[in-house]
Design an enzyme around this catalytic site. Structure first.
Site, PDB file in Angstrom:
ATOM      1  N   TYR A 142       0.821  -1.215   0.000  1.00 13.86           N
ATOM      2  CA  TYR A 142       0.000   0.000   0.000  1.00 13.86           C
ATOM      3  C   TYR A 142       0.859   1.271   0.000  1.00 13.86           C
ATOM      4  O   TYR A 142       0.384   2.357  -0.293  1.00 13.86           O
ATOM      5  CB  TYR A 142      -0.947   0.028   1.208  1.00 13.86           C
ATOM      6  N   LYS A 193       3.496 -15.377   1.477  1.00 14.57           N
ATOM      7  CA  LYS A 193       3.513 -16.200   0.254  1.00 14.57           C
ATOM      8  C   LYS A 193       4.973 -16.385  -0.147  1.00 14.57           C
ATOM      9  O   LYS A 193       5.416 -15.881  -1.191  1.00 14.57           O
ATOM     10  CB  LYS A 193       2.718 -15.499  -0.858  1.00 14.57           C
ATOM     11  N   ASP A 254     -10.845  -9.299   7.201  1.00 12.01           N
ATOM     12  CA  ASP A 254     -12.253  -9.196   6.795  1.00 12.01           C
ATOM     13  C   ASP A 254     -12.914 -10.571   6.742  1.00 12.01           C
ATOM     14  O   ASP A 254     -14.079 -10.726   7.109  1.00 12.01           O
ATOM     15  CB  ASP A 254     -12.382  -8.490   5.442  1.00 12.01           C
TER      16      ASP A 254
END
Ligand code: NAD
Length: 369
Positions: A142, A193, A254
């Site tokens: 981000y 990952k 979420d």
């Protein structure tokens, strides 16, 4: 008696309505002599823009900097949809996160037995669930540079985001996760990952080293982020603390949140580095939900996410973990008795307004005190 400064930023929409319920608890803590909680109030978001053309003023930023904890309601609403980008309501929250250095975002997912049927998963999968997602909040994709859209001149464009992590960023977030695990069920699941991303390889390496050097007593496992997403909906109770980067944390928290039912139930905390002298961390506590303009002013808002955020402040910033536990138990007891605001009432009509829910939880807490 311990003494603390709380800076309240109720914000817009239902923010002031749910914050008013927390203020009842603050008044009671003061009256009982449990702690001296001094409060100041400020403006953030649309109301701050209306008052001084900024999403938060310098004066209120300074008060947030000096507070022991910031309690934040919610910001935004259609009234401010067209204000300039730099002073839009959300800019106030982003400024607070950035200037206070709040790099660790804590989102618990707790499924109260009385609400287990509100989850889209089966009762036995979610009932009694209590996990904590620790998300890195100030780095990663981000914020990494370059972050561009380039016109390639052949009718094509190229969008670039950059995932960047430095060692110190992974070290400090993993310490937060290990420290929290020690206060819970002593297990950390580190998620990245590493099979396809270099940042994942580094993340894995640094978490493994911090564990070996400082936290051998805590159980550590490494889970690939896609597997973690799958496991969260298969058998979420296998987890205790999940630590992950900004992007995966955004998504996984979420997913975990929805295991528990309504947005009106979800608290969060954001923590900074501990002060070298006082050991206290800068901190901000807020419900996960927004300003809910569709129900603002109707008395329908569920105050539990805000009240549970206050419980997190008691636990993580004020050293009042025992009272945080009592407050969480009071919320659970009120739900078990069947009290419901509209968002958690299912097919039934609501039987509690915002203030009735706040009052009932306070009454339970008083009874347990
Ligand atoms: P929202 O979270 O405000 O509302 C989504 C839905 O959930 C609405 O139907 C709302 O009524 C309901 N809801 C939310 N909180 C509730 C509560 N405590 N009790 C009962 N029902 C509740 O999200 P949105 O509608 O996408 O956004 C509304 C505004 O809030 C926008 O301006 C958005 O930018 C802003 N927002 C702010 C924050 C924040 O302050 N951290 C977070 C998300 C959205």
């Amino acid at each position: 008696m311990p003494s603390f400064n709380l800076f309240l930023l109720p914000g817009d929409g239902i923010g002031p309505e749910v914050m008013a319920e927390v203020e009842k608890f603050i008044a009671w803590f003061n009256k009982q002599g449990i702690a001296k909680l001094e409060t100041a109030r400020g403006l953030v978001g649309g109301c701050a823009y209306d008052a001084h053309g900024k999403a938060i003023s310098e004066e209120h930023m300074a008060l947030a900097q000096s507070a022991d904890a910031v309690l934040f309601g919610a910001v935004g609403g259609p009234k401010w949809d067209k204000v300039p980008y730099d002073v839009r309501p959300e800019a106030g929250l982003l400024r607070l996160r950035k200037d206070l250095g709040l790099f660790a975002n804590l989102r618990p997912a707790i499924c109260y037995p009385a609400l287990a049927d509100a989850s889209s998963l089966k009762r036995n999968v979610v009932e009694g669930l209590d996990i904590l997602i620790v998300r890195e909040l100030t780095g990663g994709v981000y914020f990494g540079e370059p972050k561009t859209i380039t016109d390639l001149g052949n009718g094509q464009k190229r969008g670039i985001d950059t995932q960047v992590y430095d060692t110190f960023e992974i070290e400090r977030i993993s310490r937060v996760a290990f420290d929290l695990a020690r206060t819970r069920r002593n297990k950390v699941s580190s998620t990245e990952k590493r099979n396809v991303m270099k940042t994942g390889v580094l993340w894995n390496e640094v978490v493994t080293r911090i564990h070996a050097e400082e936290y051998k007593d805590v159980q550590l496992e490494h889970v690939l982020a896609d597997n973690c997403a799958m496991q969260l909906v298969r058998w979420p109770k296998q987890y205790d603390v999940i630590v992950t980067d900004n992007l995966f944390g955004d998504v996984l928290s979420d997913v975990a949140a929805m295991l528990t039912g309504s947005l009106g139930m979800l608290p969060s905390a954001s923590l900074g580095a501990p002060n070298a002298k006082t050991k206290r961390r800068k901190s901000l506590y807020e419900p996960v939900h927004g300003s809910a303009p569709d129900i603002a002013g109707t008395g329908a808002a569920n105050p539990i996410a805000m009240i549970a955020s206050f419980a997190m402040a008691l636990r993580y910033s004020l050293g009042l973990g025992e009272w945080a536990g009592k407050l969480d138990a009071a919320i659970s007891a009120v739900l078990a008795k069947g009290l419901r605001t509209k968002d958690i009432a299912g097919d039934q009509p609501a039987n509690a307004s915002t203030s009735q829910m706040g009052d009932a939880i306070l009454k339970e807490l008083k009874a347990a005190a």
